[in-house]
Design a protein around this motif. Sequence first.
Motif, PDB file in Angstrom:
ATOM      1  N   GLN A 113       0.822  -1.211   0.000  1.00 54.89           N
ATOM      2  CA  GLN A 113       0.000   0.000   0.000  1.00 54.89           C
ATOM      3  C   GLN A 113       0.861   1.268   0.000  1.00 54.89           C
ATOM      4  O   GLN A 113       0.523   2.259  -0.658  1.00 54.89           O
ATOM      5  CB  GLN A 113      -0.957  -0.013   1.194  1.00 54.89           C
ATOM      6  CG  GLN A 113      -1.971  -1.145   1.160  1.00 54.89           C
ATOM      7  CD  GLN A 113      -2.876  -1.132  -0.060  1.00 54.89           C
ATOM      8  OE1 GLN A 113      -3.556  -0.145  -0.336  1.00 54.89           O
ATOM      9  NE2 GLN A 113      -2.884  -2.234  -0.814  1.00 54.89           N
ATOM     10  N   ARG A 114       1.986   1.252   0.701  1.00 55.42           N
ATOM     11  CA  ARG A 114       2.893   2.406   0.668  1.00 55.42           C
ATOM     12  C   ARG A 114       3.436   2.609  -0.744  1.00 55.42           C
ATOM     13  O   ARG A 114       3.596   3.746  -1.217  1.00 55.42           O
ATOM     14  CB  ARG A 114       4.044   2.213   1.650  1.00 55.42           C
ATOM     15  CG  ARG A 114       3.637   2.319   3.112  1.00 55.42           C
ATOM     16  CD  ARG A 114       4.839   2.296   4.047  1.00 55.42           C
ATOM     17  NE  ARG A 114       5.601   1.056   3.928  1.00 55.42           N
ATOM     18  CZ  ARG A 114       6.813   0.963   3.390  1.00 55.42           C
ATOM     19  NH1 ARG A 114       7.410   2.034   2.877  1.00 55.42           N
ATOM     20  NH2 ARG A 114       7.435  -0.204   3.341  1.00 55.42           N
ATOM     21  N   LEU A 117       0.783   4.279  -2.887  1.00 53.70           N
ATOM     22  CA  LEU A 117       0.737   5.710  -2.630  1.00 53.70           C
ATOM     23  C   LEU A 117       1.853   6.436  -3.381  1.00 53.70           C
ATOM     24  O   LEU A 117       1.624   7.456  -4.039  1.00 53.70           O
ATOM     25  CB  LEU A 117       0.865   5.981  -1.131  1.00 53.70           C
ATOM     26  CG  LEU A 117      -0.356   5.656  -0.271  1.00 53.70           C
ATOM     27  CD1 LEU A 117       0.007   5.726   1.209  1.00 53.70           C
ATOM     28  CD2 LEU A 117      -1.494   6.617  -0.574  1.00 53.70           C
ATOM     29  N   THR A 121       1.070   8.749  -6.750  1.00 55.94           N
ATOM     30  CA  THR A 121       1.376  10.151  -6.484  1.00 55.94           C
ATOM     31  C   THR A 121       2.467  10.664  -7.417  1.00 55.94           C
ATOM     32  O   THR A 121       2.375  11.786  -7.946  1.00 55.94           O
ATOM     33  CB  THR A 121       1.800  10.338  -5.020  1.00 55.94           C
ATOM     34  OG1 THR A 121       0.738   9.904  -4.164  1.00 55.94           O
ATOM     35  CG2 THR A 121       2.126  11.788  -4.722  1.00 55.94           C
ATOM     36  N   GLU A 147      -8.435   2.796   2.877  1.00 51.24           N
ATOM     37  CA  GLU A 147      -7.668   3.855   3.540  1.00 51.24           C
ATOM     38  C   GLU A 147      -6.624   4.453   2.597  1.00 51.24           C
ATOM     39  O   GLU A 147      -6.308   5.644   2.684  1.00 51.24           O
ATOM     40  CB  GLU A 147      -7.003   3.309   4.808  1.00 51.24           C
ATOM     41  CG  GLU A 147      -7.967   3.068   5.958  1.00 51.24           C
ATOM     42  CD  GLU A 147      -8.631   4.356   6.440  1.00 51.24           C
ATOM     43  OE1 GLU A 147      -7.991   5.425   6.376  1.00 51.24           O
ATOM     44  OE2 GLU A 147      -9.793   4.288   6.880  1.00 51.24           O
ATOM     45  N   THR A 148      -6.105   3.641   1.698  1.00 55.46           N
ATOM     46  CA  THR A 148      -5.155   4.148   0.703  1.00 55.46           C
ATOM     47  C   THR A 148      -5.861   5.071  -0.274  1.00 55.46           C
ATOM     48  O   THR A 148      -5.341   6.128  -0.647  1.00 55.46           O
ATOM     49  CB  THR A 148      -4.488   2.967  -0.037  1.00 55.46           C
ATOM     50  OG1 THR A 148      -3.860   2.109   0.921  1.00 55.46           O
ATOM     51  CG2 THR A 148      -3.460   3.458  -1.039  1.00 55.46           C
ATOM     52  N   LYS A 150      -8.485   6.810   0.379  1.00 62.36           N
ATOM     53  CA  LYS A 150      -8.798   8.040   1.116  1.00 62.36           C
ATOM     54  C   LYS A 150      -7.645   9.035   1.022  1.00 62.36           C
ATOM     55  O   LYS A 150      -7.852  10.236   0.775  1.00 62.36           O
ATOM     56  CB  LYS A 150      -9.103   7.718   2.578  1.00 62.36           C
ATOM     57  CG  LYS A 150      -9.417   8.945   3.418  1.00 62.36           C
ATOM     58  CD  LYS A 150      -9.647   8.577   4.874  1.00 62.36           C
ATOM     59  CE  LYS A 150      -9.929   9.838   5.697  1.00 62.36           C
ATOM     60  NZ  LYS A 150     -10.125   9.517   7.138  1.00 62.36           N
ATOM     61  N   ILE A 151      -6.414   8.540   1.197  1.00 65.23           N
ATOM     62  CA  ILE A 151      -5.238   9.423   1.120  1.00 65.23           C
ATOM     63  C   ILE A 151      -5.045   9.927  -0.304  1.00 65.23           C
ATOM     64  O   ILE A 151      -4.828  11.117  -0.543  1.00 65.23           O
ATOM     65  CB  ILE A 151      -3.986   8.673   1.608  1.00 65.23           C
ATOM     66  CG1 ILE A 151      -4.134   8.310   3.085  1.00 65.23           C
ATOM     67  CG2 ILE A 151      -2.724   9.517   1.384  1.00 65.23           C
ATOM     68  CD1 ILE A 151      -3.070   7.336   3.588  1.00 65.23           C
ATOM     69  N   LEU A 152      -5.143   9.013  -1.269  1.00 64.19           N
ATOM     70  CA  LEU A 152      -4.936   9.398  -2.669  1.00 64.19           C
ATOM     71  C   LEU A 152      -5.995  10.388  -3.140  1.00 64.19           C
ATOM     72  O   LEU A 152      -5.710  11.296  -3.935  1.00 64.19           O
ATOM     73  CB  LEU A 152      -4.954   8.154  -3.557  1.00 64.19           C
ATOM     74  CG  LEU A 152      -3.750   7.217  -3.415  1.00 64.19           C
ATOM     75  CD1 LEU A 152      -4.027   5.885  -4.101  1.00 64.19           C
ATOM     76  CD2 LEU A 152      -2.488   7.862  -4.001  1.00 64.19           C
ATOM     77  N   GLU A 154      -7.218  12.788  -1.722  1.00 71.47           N
ATOM     78  CA  GLU A 154      -6.933  14.155  -1.287  1.00 71.47           C
ATOM     79  C   GLU A 154      -5.983  14.865  -2.241  1.00 71.47           C
ATOM     80  O   GLU A 154      -5.805  16.082  -2.156  1.00 71.47           O
ATOM     81  CB  GLU A 154      -6.354  14.129   0.131  1.00 71.47           C
ATOM     82  CG  GLU A 154      -7.359  13.638   1.167  1.00 71.47           C
ATOM     83  CD  GLU A 154      -6.729  13.378   2.529  1.00 71.47           C
ATOM     84  OE1 GLU A 154      -5.495  13.560   2.641  1.00 71.47           O
ATOM     85  OE2 GLU A 154      -7.471  13.003   3.456  1.00 71.47           O
ATOM     86  N   HIS A 155      -5.368  14.103  -3.169  1.00 69.32           N
ATOM     87  CA  HIS A 155      -4.470  14.715  -4.137  1.00 69.32           C
ATOM     88  C   HIS A 155      -5.289  15.465  -5.190  1.00 69.32           C
ATOM     89  O   HIS A 155      -6.282  14.931  -5.704  1.00 69.32           O
ATOM     90  CB  HIS A 155      -3.608  13.643  -4.814  1.00 69.32           C
ATOM     91  CG  HIS A 155      -2.462  14.196  -5.588  1.00 69.32           C
ATOM     92  ND1 HIS A 155      -2.619  14.807  -6.813  1.00 69.32           N
ATOM     93  CD2 HIS A 155      -1.124  14.243  -5.306  1.00 69.32           C
ATOM     94  CE1 HIS A 155      -1.440  15.204  -7.248  1.00 69.32           C
ATOM     95  NE2 HIS A 155      -0.516  14.878  -6.361  1.00 69.32           N
ATOM     96  N   VAL A 178     -14.443   9.000   1.462  1.00 71.27           N
ATOM     97  CA  VAL A 178     -13.903   9.969   0.506  1.00 71.27           C
ATOM     98  C   VAL A 178     -14.920  11.090   0.296  1.00 71.27           C
ATOM     99  O   VAL A 178     -16.109  10.935   0.552  1.00 71.27           O
ATOM    100  CB  VAL A 178     -13.564   9.318  -0.854  1.00 71.27           C
ATOM    101  CG1 VAL A 178     -12.470   8.274  -0.693  1.00 71.27           C
ATOM    102  CG2 VAL A 178     -14.801   8.720  -1.523  1.00 71.27           C
TER     103      VAL A 178
END
Length: 292
Positions: A113-114, A117, A121, A147-148, A150-152, A154-155, A178
């Motif tokens: 998952q890291r 990201l 990105t 959860e991944t 969710k972070i992506l 935000e880009h 999201v």
Amino acid sequence: MTLFTGTAVAVTTPFKEGEVDYTTFEKHIEFLIDNGMQSIFVNGTTGEGSTLTEEEKLELVRLAVRVSDGRVPIVVGTGTNNTAASIEHSLKVKEADADAIMLITPYYNKTNQRGLLAHFTAIAEAVQLPVVLYNVPARTNMTIEPETIKILAEHPYIVALKDATGDMEYLKQVRAIVSTDFTLYSGNDDSIIPFYERGGDGVISVVANAVPAEFQAIYETYASDPQEAERLFNKVSPLIDALGVDVNPMPIKALVTELGFANGEVRLPLVPLEEEDSKVIHEAYQAYKGEA
């Protein structure tokens, strides 16, 4: 940013004696837009992107952009399992005036998952075009965890997800975390009604290569009359099931051949359908036309 809502099509790539048939491709794009498609996805799995040369891919993008002439967004599959190569090709697609890119999760040398990201990105920041993430674990053997996403999400350049998991619980989890500005598209034709019920914004369809207006009508009808939308879906469902007779895009290639937008040719390692499987698709399409 919302690229579109409703039905987009993962368009097929026609061949003629081993070469890309650009003339037929143009005619197919025009047919799809004229019949209600909200976006065209080029060079994806259904378009046999993995067996196209870079110049073939770019010429298909140029043609799609020219035919669309701004009427619908042209989204191009540029994701690979090589981040640097994905960036390089995506920049060329940007030069060809594509509206957005679609990025599949890395396959074979799959990451964690890291890594997802970092991979997504890096491409989004280098290319600066809207990005549709593509989660299709049946083909890549990995998934983008909610959860991944969710972070992506935000880009600023990562705007949507094509969800081909077929897992409605997964969709529910993603939708809950999201922003409503982040768009969720089904990658599975056979589950669009439950997808719409759970807050999905549209579908990137295979069967719409042949029945674009009819598939868009299901989306448009759902907002005001879910029962009627389900009735419309049930009419086309046997045709969708028939396309499962073999591996995509071999069956849809046989179907669009009936409409004159291909001649049955695919590129190795794909092979044309066997005669009995082509018959299944032909009969399902004729039955659908008789009902429609």
